[in-house]
Scaffold this motif. Structure first.
Motif, short mmCIF file in Angstrom:
data_model
loop_
_atom_site.label_atom_id
_atom_site.label_comp_id
_atom_site.label_asym_id
_atom_site.label_seq_id
_atom_site.Cartn_x
_atom_site.Cartn_y
_atom_site.Cartn_z
N ALA A 145 4.58 -0.06 5.40
CA ALA A 145 3.30 -0.04 4.72
C ALA A 145 2.64 1.32 4.89
CB ALA A 145 2.39 -1.15 5.27
N GLY A 146 2.08 1.83 3.79
CA GLY A 146 1.44 3.14 3.82
C GLY A 146 2.37 4.29 3.52
N GLY A 147 3.66 4.03 3.35
CA GLY A 147 4.62 5.09 3.07
C GLY A 147 4.61 5.49 1.60
N SER A 148 5.64 6.20 1.20
CA SER A 148 5.69 6.68 -0.19
C SER A 148 7.10 6.52 -0.75
CB SER A 148 5.26 8.15 -0.27
OG SER A 148 6.17 8.97 0.44
N SER A 174 15.35 7.99 3.05
CA SER A 174 16.63 8.14 2.36
C SER A 174 16.41 8.64 0.94
CB SER A 174 17.40 6.81 2.33
OG SER A 174 17.56 6.28 3.63
N THR A 175 17.45 9.27 0.39
CA THR A 175 17.44 9.72 -1.00
C THR A 175 18.73 9.27 -1.66
OG1 THR A 175 16.06 11.65 -0.54
CG2 THR A 175 17.37 11.69 -2.57
N PHE A 176 18.62 8.46 -2.70
CA PHE A 176 19.78 8.01 -3.47
C PHE A 176 19.76 8.76 -4.81
CE2 PHE A 176 19.27 4.64 -0.46
CZ PHE A 176 20.56 4.19 -0.21
N THR A 177 20.92 9.34 -5.15
CA THR A 177 21.06 10.09 -6.40
C THR A 177 22.12 9.43 -7.26
OG1 THR A 177 20.46 12.14 -5.28
CG2 THR A 177 21.52 12.33 -7.44
N LEU A 178 21.72 8.99 -8.43
CA LEU A 178 22.61 8.31 -9.37
C LEU A 178 22.84 9.26 -10.54
CD1 LEU A 178 22.25 4.63 -10.50
CD2 LEU A 178 22.56 6.40 -12.19
N THR A 232 13.66 8.49 -3.76
CA THR A 232 13.43 8.96 -2.40
C THR A 232 12.34 8.11 -1.76
OG1 THR A 232 14.01 11.21 -3.04
CG2 THR A 232 12.82 10.96 -0.97
N ASP A 233 12.58 7.72 -0.50
CA ASP A 233 11.57 6.93 0.22
C ASP A 233 11.36 7.52 1.61
OD1 ASP A 233 13.36 5.64 2.27
OD2 ASP A 233 14.27 4.74 0.48
N THR A 234 10.30 7.07 2.26
CA THR A 234 9.99 7.48 3.64
C THR A 234 10.22 6.30 4.58
OG1 THR A 234 7.66 6.94 3.32
CG2 THR A 234 8.34 9.20 2.86
N GLY A 235 11.29 5.53 4.30
CA GLY A 235 11.55 4.31 5.06
C GLY A 235 12.24 4.54 6.39
N ILE A 236 12.98 3.52 6.83
CA ILE A 236 13.56 3.54 8.18
C ILE A 236 14.81 4.41 8.25
CG2 ILE A 236 12.66 1.24 8.65
CD1 ILE A 236 15.44 0.12 8.17
N GLU A 246 0.83 -1.21 0.00
CA GLU A 246 0.00 0.00 0.00
C GLU A 246 0.87 1.26 0.00
OE1 GLU A 246 -2.66 -0.30 3.26
OE2 GLU A 246 -3.83 -1.95 2.39
N LEU A 247 1.91 1.27 -0.84
CA LEU A 247 2.81 2.42 -0.94
C LEU A 247 2.33 3.37 -2.03
CD1 LEU A 247 6.32 0.66 -0.79
CD2 LEU A 247 4.99 1.64 1.09
#
Length: 642
Positions: free
Chosen positions: A538-541, A618-622, A558-562, A502-503
């Motif tokens: 669950a429920g994040g973006s 976190s945000t990963f930039t490639l 970019t995620d709204t994880g841990i 449910e992301l």
């Protein structure tokens, strides 16, 4: 009168005469020449300006005539220019001449110019016409005569100036010649006095100096003659004595330095350690003129080597060796029999050794000999420490190579040994899944768990093989690729996984062209997005954007994880590294994904960076080098209307 006083007076007279010569020749003469040149240039400038007056008036007359004949006002341009320039040239002539007669003629010339301009030219230029055409010709003829007279007057003024200047310069030159002859006469007197009273005594000093320069360090000058020369002779003798001492000291330093370099050079070649140590002992014995040398050195990787020079001398008693080793490194120890010794090393980086020299019947050693022994001992210790470091580095490199080889063997063995049973597991599991209707609910869940974990194990094996790819020497084929298209494909493949949690997934991609391997770049994008989905609750973006400019293509995930703890960020792209909070929260994974992404990006000339806050995401930039979009091989036909 003494020689010194006569010479002082002579030199004082030379200085005064020389200063007078400089003043007369350069100060007075230079001033006169400069004033003369300035006046001559001024008068010459007035002559040129007078010529320009006639030239400019001639141009003005030509313009007036042309206007009279044609009525074309463009002919008046030379008239306007000539009138202004002629008046300005008259002012220059007035500024350049100082002769009263010339100035009177110049005033007459100015009146004639004004008359021609006002009475004849101006009415014609304004269109009123001239009632006195003959008057214009008469005025212009008069202008020529007056201009010629002014020119002759200026030339006469210039000749007069040159004559007066030449006379003044001749006067200054005569005075300078007189002063120069006086300088020569005084200099001759000074030289004659110096030759009679100084050169002969100085010749003797010169011969002494030549003996010293030729290598005769014992040569000394005999103080004689005037007080000044006796002082010089005594100073020369003192200098010769000091030079002899300095040369002896320098010879000692050169000997010590040469011996230290020779010893260090010997220790660079340890193919025969015993022979090397023996040569060192011999060099020390010869350099210090010793009767016997005892030397013990501990060579890294070989052990302690003891030699005696010359061969046949007895070994040192144990108590003497013990006493020498307890003296401390770098200190010269004197023994009761007159011998001296120095300890070499004595720690983990340089095991203890010693160098002991003796001379039969001699108990006194000079400071130079002691410094020589200390310097050699220090050089040997430094060389041994360097050898110890090289030995340890070589051993460490060997161990690292063995570990790297074992790693390669381990990965190869694991991937091979796991693939075979894993293939069987996947095959039989797929066979069982074909009859899912005949299985119970518990059996179905168990079968799905087997399939899921078998595929996870298969992916881990593939990651291990991929990490080992550079050592395997595999080649990467490159082609122009639209990275936005690859990212869209990966996004579509992972939609179900994001929907299961449910992301909220935001995806923005524009056309971004790079040069690369399609499979590898797609794998890197998939692992970045899989990580974002896996570590987001669950429920994040999750947000993925692709942008491009003329030089760089950027992929931002970019995620709204841990999030990632700051202490784990430096090792984040290391194989098998896992963040501490991921381990604590039991998030599954071998820790290979980001290492694989880094390798793929590096192979394509790009970079990857991360920014993260624990608990917020976190945000990963490639970043990859951008290329120009390829031009299609053929263009569609354009239909024409008609």
């Amino acid at each position: 009168m003494s020689v010194q006083r006569r010479l002082n007076l002579g030199f004082a007279a030379l200085v005064l005469l020389f200063l007078a010569f400089l003043v007369v020749e350069f100060a007075v003469g230079g001033r006169i020449r400069a004033d003369h040149d300035r006046r001559a240039d001024r008068i010459a400038g007035a002559s040129l300006a007078n010529e320009r007056v006639l030239q400019q008036m001639t141009d003005a007359e030509t313009g007036i005539r042309g206007f009279q004949l044609t009525g074309d006002r463009s002919f008046l341009a030379p008239y306007e220019t000539g009138r202004t320039a002629a008046l300005a040239a008259l002012d220059e002539v007035a500024a350049g001449t100082r002769d009263s007669a010339v100035r009177k003629m110049l005033d007459r010339e100015r009146l004639v110019v004004r008359g021609w301009l006002d009475e004849y030219a101006a009415p014609i230029a304004t269109g009123a016409g001239s009632e006195l055409p003959d008057r214009g010709k008469q005025l212009f003829d008069e202008l020529r005569l007056v201009n010629e007279a002014v020119g002759q007057g200026i030339d006469a003024e210039l000749r007069a100036e040159k004559n007066s200047g030449s006379q003044a310069i001749r006067t200054v030159t005569s005075a300078a010649v007189v002063l120069l002859l006086s300088i020569v006469a005084v200099a001759y007197a000074v030289v004659r006095t110096a030759r009679r009273h100084l050169l002969v005594p100085l010749g003797k000093l010169g011969r002494t100096i030549r003996h010293l320069a030729g290598g005769d360090r014992s040569a000394r000058a005999e103080p004689a003659g005037a007080e000044e020369l006796r002082t010089v002779a005594e100073a020369l003798n003192d200098l010769a004595a000091q030079t002899e001492e300095l040369l002896a000291a320098e010879h000692g330093r050169a000997t010590r330095a040469g011996l230290r370099q020779a010893v260090a050079a010997e220790l660079q070649d340890l193919r025969e350690p015993s022979a090397t140590v023996h040569r060192i002992a011999e060099m020390v014995g010869v350099a210090i003129d010793a009767g016997a040398v005892h030397c013990v050195l501990t060579i890294p990787g070989t052990g302690a080597i003891g030699v005696r020079w010359p061969a046949g001398i007895p070994e040192l008693p144990d108590d003497v060796v013990t006493d020498l080793l307890t003296g401390g490194p770098g200190r010269v120890k004197q023994f009761d029999d007159g011998a001296i010794g120095v300890t070499i090393g004595g720690d983990a980086d340089c095991e203890a050794g010693y160098l002991r020299v003796s001379r039969p019947g001699v108990t006194a050693w000079s400071d130079g000999e002691r410094r020589l022994l200390t310097g050699v001992g220090g050089a040997i210790e430094r060389a041994l420490r360097q050898l110890t470091l090289q030995y340890r580095q070589a051993r460490l490199i060997t161990e690292l190579r063995m570990l790297d080889h074992r790693k390669d063997v381990f990965i190869s063995t694991v991937t091979h040994e796991l693939r075979t049973p894993l293939t069987s597991i996947l095959g039989y599991t797929e066979m069982l899944s074909e009859d899912m209707d005949e299985l119970s609910t518990l059996q179905k869940r168990s079968l799905n768990a087997i399939m899921r974990n078998a595929h996870r194990l298969h992916e881990t094996i593939a990651d291990l093989v991929l990490l080992d790819r550079p050592e395997a020497g595999s080649e990467v084929s490159t082609e122009p690729l639209d990275l936005g298209e690859l990212a869209t494909t990966v996004h579509t493949e992972l939609e179900n996984a994001a929907r299961a949690k449910e992301l909220t997934v935001t995806f923005e991609a524009e056309e971004c062209w790079v040069m690369g391997d399609r499979i590898q770049l797609q794998r890197a994008l998939r692992k970045l997005m899989e990580n974002a989905i896996k570590f987001t609750r669950a429920g994040g973006s999750v947000r993925c954007t692709l942008t491009a400019d003329a030089r760089t293509v950027s992929v931002t995930v970019t995620d709204t994880g841990i999030g990632i703890p700051a202490e784990d960020v430096p090792g984040l792209f290391t194989p098998f590294h896992r963040a501490g909070n991921a381990v604590d929260q039991a998030v599954q994974g071998p820790g290979l994904g980001l290492a694989i992404v880094r390798d793929i990006v590096s192979d394509h000339g790009g970079t990857i960076a991360v920014q993260s806050v624990v608990g917020r995401g976190s945000t990963f930039t490639l970043s990859l080098p951008a290329v120009t979009a390829p031009v299609p091989d053929s263009l569609p036909d354009v239909l024409s209307v008609g």
